[in-house]
Design a protein around this motif. Structure first.
Motif, PDB file in Angstrom:
ATOM      1  N   THR A 187       1.041  -0.987   0.062  1.00  0.00           N
ATOM      2  CA  THR A 187      -0.084   0.039   0.014  1.00  0.00           C
ATOM      3  C   THR A 187       0.983   0.995   0.018  1.00  0.00           C
ATOM      4  N   LEU A 188       0.142   2.427  -0.075  1.00  0.00           N
ATOM      5  CA  LEU A 188       0.991   3.571  -0.064  1.00  0.00           C
ATOM      6  C   LEU A 188       1.914   4.001   0.994  1.00  0.00           C
ATOM      7  N   GLU A 189       1.042   3.133   2.190  1.00  0.00           N
ATOM      8  CA  GLU A 189       1.562   3.476   3.629  1.00  0.00           C
ATOM      9  C   GLU A 189       3.124   2.546   3.709  1.00  0.00           C
ATOM     10  N   THR A 190       3.006   1.439   3.038  1.00  0.00           N
ATOM     11  CA  THR A 190       4.258   0.634   3.017  1.00  0.00           C
ATOM     12  C   THR A 190       5.237   1.291   2.431  1.00  0.00           C
ATOM     13  N   TRP A 304      13.405  -5.724 -10.478  1.00  0.00           N
ATOM     14  CA  TRP A 304      12.199  -6.472 -10.689  1.00  0.00           C
ATOM     15  C   TRP A 304      10.998  -5.499 -11.101  1.00  0.00           C
ATOM     16  N   THR A 305      10.320  -5.445 -11.989  1.00  0.00           N
ATOM     17  CA  THR A 305       9.145  -4.519 -12.461  1.00  0.00           C
ATOM     18  C   THR A 305       7.886  -5.275 -11.825  1.00  0.00           C
ATOM     19  N   HIS A 306       7.243  -4.483 -11.324  1.00  0.00           N
ATOM     20  CA  HIS A 306       5.935  -4.847 -10.473  1.00  0.00           C
ATOM     21  C   HIS A 306       4.913  -3.802 -10.124  1.00  0.00           C
ATOM     22  N   GLY A 307       3.838  -4.218  -9.760  1.00  0.00           N
ATOM     23  CA  GLY A 307       2.670  -3.262  -9.686  1.00  0.00           C
ATOM     24  C   GLY A 307       2.760  -1.935  -8.695  1.00  0.00           C
ATOM     25  N   PHE A 308       2.098  -1.036  -8.809  1.00  0.00           N
ATOM     26  CA  PHE A 308       2.155   0.211  -7.959  1.00  0.00           C
ATOM     27  C   PHE A 308       1.379  -0.275  -6.561  1.00  0.00           C
ATOM     28  N   PRO A 309       1.724   0.617  -5.677  1.00  0.00           N
ATOM     29  CA  PRO A 309       1.103   0.591  -4.118  1.00  0.00           C
ATOM     30  C   PRO A 309      -0.434   1.208  -4.535  1.00  0.00           C
ATOM     31  N   ALA A 310      -1.052   0.361  -3.536  1.00  0.00           N
ATOM     32  CA  ALA A 310      -2.448   0.784  -3.532  1.00  0.00           C
ATOM     33  C   ALA A 310      -2.617   1.833  -2.529  1.00  0.00           C
ATOM     34  N   GLY A 311      -3.709   2.716  -2.883  1.00  0.00           N
ATOM     35  CA  GLY A 311      -4.070   3.788  -1.975  1.00  0.00           C
ATOM     36  C   GLY A 311      -5.500   3.662  -1.545  1.00  0.00           C
ATOM     37  N   ARG A 315      -5.847   0.678  -6.696  1.00  0.00           N
ATOM     38  CA  ARG A 315      -4.444   0.484  -7.097  1.00  0.00           C
ATOM     39  C   ARG A 315      -4.424   0.969  -8.390  1.00  0.00           C
ATOM     40  N   PHE A 316      -3.621   2.030  -8.950  1.00  0.00           N
ATOM     41  CA  PHE A 316      -3.595   2.671 -10.189  1.00  0.00           C
ATOM     42  C   PHE A 316      -2.251   2.580 -10.596  1.00  0.00           C
ATOM     43  N   ALA A 317      -1.958   2.372 -12.071  1.00  0.00           N
ATOM     44  CA  ALA A 317      -0.639   2.410 -12.672  1.00  0.00           C
ATOM     45  C   ALA A 317      -0.729   3.389 -13.687  1.00  0.00           C
ATOM     46  N   PRO A 318       0.116   4.162 -14.173  1.00  0.00           N
ATOM     47  CA  PRO A 318       0.192   4.972 -15.350  1.00  0.00           C
ATOM     48  C   PRO A 318       0.179   4.135 -16.371  1.00  0.00           C
TER      49      PRO A 318
END
Lengths: 446, 312
Positions: A187-190, A304-311, A315-318
């Motif tokens: 998450t955005l916190e992590t 390592w390419t991976h996903g965006f943190p969730a808010g 969870r949004f990625a550009p």
């Protein structure tokens, strides 16, 4: 000199005979019987990637008897944007043009509706992601066919070793190659805690706050994760909301853990940050990793390419797609349509994605699990989660869901990163919001 | 001097012959020949300068989607935007500061070069012209690496003296300083070479007369050199002001207008709005805003030059 006169009877007979001969003669198909087609493709930064497109177009041209010319136009120095502007003004130029992100919409009135072929393509390749629809459609009209060439997700590219050592996060375990993400705690916190830990260890995250696309894209995804929109889908101003305030507060905390010069970063800065080994994470497509593979293999092996943190709102990625659009002044629209169908066949798409080393992304649901992303390395599987194979995150673009003509201004003027910087540099929250509101009001002029 | 080549009158000639001789006379006229010789350039300027200029005037009167005539609506809109006035202020700061320092450095260096013995002067002139002959887009890239936010060579050097790191392009004030510095570096050789040419044309007798009158170094510069160079100084200043106001490449490459729009000048902001933001009419209006500023400057400077020309 004798002069033979043509009688009326002779004239009628000759005309009748010639007409009969023309109608009855067998149709001889010439080398380029189906006319000419000129294409303005985006000039790929991956060496050899253009060849795949050229080969596919030439194969099609030979089969369809079309004389084809291809120009590869780079995005460096915005050369493609200048060409689009020039062709739109001159109402002349290529038949097909690779339109980046917003440019299909900004030239919507001059583009051919390709809804007829999009139906067939979607039936074969699966549904198109939401951002491609947002950027590629105006009402029921498709302004272009989503192109895999140049389309990209700018998700996190992390250093496996540094994240494990300093932030206690195993990115490979979180996003394992070959299986679903186990990233509920991502998450955005992590993310903020990890940013702080890596900053303390001397390897800050390389997230820019300049005015170029990489910087704006990251800010856009984070704002969306808080549900923060400056302008909503109906075109109403929504700057002074709690969601926007939360996003700004988050960025203020984050900037403290970023390199001190991020306000001046451009699209090359984050790449250099990763390749030089100075940072634990950047937000970028695999181009930085590919450069590291060539120039700093010891760094590439740890990427390592991976996903965006969730808010709080998801969870949004550009995601930045390209579209192959047909200008309405094209003189060979049928041939253009035929070529776009050919280039959108799964086999053609796979060929182009492989030629780009996995960089290019198709916008279609059935084409996010190609073999190339499973096999690329080192480390093997580093790109497995790059194309978002499990729809783990919502693909988005900064400033959406505002109407694209307004959103493009917010995006081009980098209003989001400017807001973050103004607030972080000590401006009062309400003053920053008032400034952004004034800017957005200006963007709404028709 | 007569402008017409003399032709003896041919009394009694037939009408067509008279027409032909009229044409021949016209062709032999110096002004006709001059016009014909400059015609290719006139056509080129019409196509590449006048047409785009009028076209941008036309674009500036259209709405965002370029479908409706809005008259001066775009300018009215711009005048209400804070960012526009920030750009106006920055363009003035950028152009005036850069031209002032280019002129000052050019003047000083021209004097140094002028005082070098003729034998070695050519080498110095050539070396000092190097910044001006390198395409600015290329040299600015080198400056960008020197100013790079994370890997600045300047900061690396300064770190040995315990200074820095300086945010060359990351802080508004430093970023303004950086773009002006590069512009001065690029443009000062032009002033130097113009001033050097002017210095060489000042008659030596004037200095000798001043020396006999007991004039010191400063008085020689103030009462002899500067008055003799006034026209060159005015023309070079005007020329440089126009070019510096219209600068694009240095700012675009070095800062792209950032941070927080604090280095945008007319051309870079027009590009941002017109090309990157797809609002071509507004971009055209921003770039056209330079015209009245430069026109006023040109009128004053050229009037002054003409006045002095008439006096002499």
């Amino acid at each position: 000199m004798s002069r033979k006169t043509l009688t009326r009877r002779q004239f009628v007979a000759a005309t009748a005979m010639s007409s009969t001969a023309l109608i009855a003669a067998p149709y001889v198909r010439g080398a380029y019987a189906a006319g000419k087609l000129s294409i303005g493709f985006w000039d790929h930064w991956v060496p050899g990637a253009n060849k795949a497109s050229t080969d596919l177009v030439n194969e099609w041209a030979a089969k369809e008897k079309v004389e084809v010319t291809i120009d590869y136009i780079p995005s460096q120095g915005n050369k493609n944007l200048l060409t689009i502007a020039a062709e739109a003004q001159a109402k002349s130029g290529h038949d097909i043009f690779a339109m980046p992100t917003w440019w299909a919409h900004s030239n919507a009135d001059q583009l051919e509706d390709v809804s007829d072929i999009m139906g067939k393509i979607i039936a074969e390749n699966g549904e198109v992601n939401g951002t491609a629809k947002y950027l590629g459609t105006a009402g029921s009209k498709w302004l272009g066919v989503p192109a895999c060439v140049g389309s990209q997700i700018k998700g996190p590219c992390s250093r496996i070793d540094l994240m494990k050592k300093h932030a206690g996060i195993d990115v490979q375990a979180m996003y394992p190659a070959g299986s679903e993400p186990k990233a509920d705690n991502w998450t955005l916190e992590t993310f903020l805690k990890a940013a702080e830990a890596c900053h303390k260890a001397g390897f800050p995250f390389g997230i820019g706050l300049g005015e170029t696309t990489d910087n704006v894209d990251t800010a856009g995804a984070i704002f969306l994760s808080f549900g923060a929109h400056l302008v909503d889908a109906k075109g109403n101003l929504t700057v002074k909301t709690d969601e926007v305030r939360q996003a700004l507060e988050f960025y203020k905390k984050l900037i403290a853990f970023l390199p001190p010069d991020v306000a001046a970063w451009d699209d090359a800065s984050n790449n250099k940050w990763l390749v030089s080994g100075r940072g634990a994470m950047i937000m970028n497509p695999p181009s930085a990793w590919a450069v590291a593979k060539r120039d700093a293999p010891q760094v590439a092996e740890q990427c390592w390419t991976h996903g965006f943190p969730a808010g709080p709102k998801g969870r949004f990625a550009p995601y930045l797609p390209y579209f192959w659009s047909i200008w309405n002044f094209s003189k060979n629209k049928e041939a253009a349509r035929s070529l776009l169908i050919e280039l959108s066949k799964p086999a053609a798409i796979e060929k182009m994605v492989v030629a780009s080393g996995g960089y290019d992304l198709p916008a279609y649901a059935k084409l996010t699990t190609l073999k190339v992303w499973q096999e690329e390395g080192p480390p093997k599987g580093t790109l497995y989660h790059y194309p978002n194979p499990y729809n783990h995150q919502t693909l988005s673009i900064a400033a959406s869901p505002a109407p694209p003509k307004i959103a493009q201004q917010i995006y081009a003027q980098a209003t989001l990163t400017k807001m973050c910087l103004r607030y972080q540099q000590g401006e009062a929250m309400e003053k920053t919001l008032a400034w952004a509101e004034g800017e957005c009001e200006g963007f709404m002029r028709s | 001097m007569a402008d017409v080549a003399l032709q003896p009158d041919r009394v009694g000639a037939k009408q067509p012959a008279r027409n032909r001789s009229g044409l021949q006379r016209a062709l032999k006229r110096k002004s006709t020949a001059a016009f014909l010789m400059t015609l290719p350039l006139i056509i080129l300027i019409t196509l590449l300068v006048l047409y785009p200029a009028f076209y941008s005037l036309h674009l500036a009167t259209l709405n965002k989607s370029m479908q409706r005539f809005v008259g001066l609506g775009n300018f009215e809109f711009l005048f209400k935007r804070d960012t526009f006035w920030l750009v106006v202020k920055q363009s003035c700061i950028f152009a005036i500061t850069a031209v002032f320092f280019k002129a000052l450095i050019g003047f000083i260096v021209a004097h140094f070069v002028h005082n070098i013995p003729a034998k070695g002067q050519r080498k110095w002139r050539g070396m000092l012209l190097v910044p001006w002959v390198i395409p600015p887009a290329m040299s600015t890239l080198a400056w960008l690496w020197l100013f790079d936010p994370s890997y600045s060579a300047f900061n690396y050097t300064l770190s040995f003296f315990g200074i820095g790191p300086i945010p060359w392009t990351g802080d508004a004030a430093w970023a303004r300083f950086s773009v002006i510095l590069v512009n001065v570096w690029y443009g000062a050789p032009f002033f130097m070479i113009m001033y050097l040419a002017s210095l060489k044309s000042v008659p030596e007798q004037l200095y000798e007369a001043a020396a006999i009158d007991g004039a010191n170094w400063w008085q020689r510069i103030w009462y002899v050199t500067l008055p003799m160079m006034r026209n060159i100084i005015a023309i070079t200043t005007l020329f440089s002001l126009i070019v510096t106001f219209a600068n694009f490449d240095i700012v675009r490459i070095l800062t792209a207008g950032g941070p927080l729009d604090h280095t945008h000048i007319f051309a870079t902001w027009a590009f941002r709005i017109g090309i990157e933001g797809s609002d071509i009419p507004l971009g055209a209006s921003v770039s056209l805003f330079m015209v009245p500023i430069l026109a006023v400057a040109a009128i004053f400077i050229l009037r002054d030059v003409n006045k002095r020309g008439n006096e002499s």
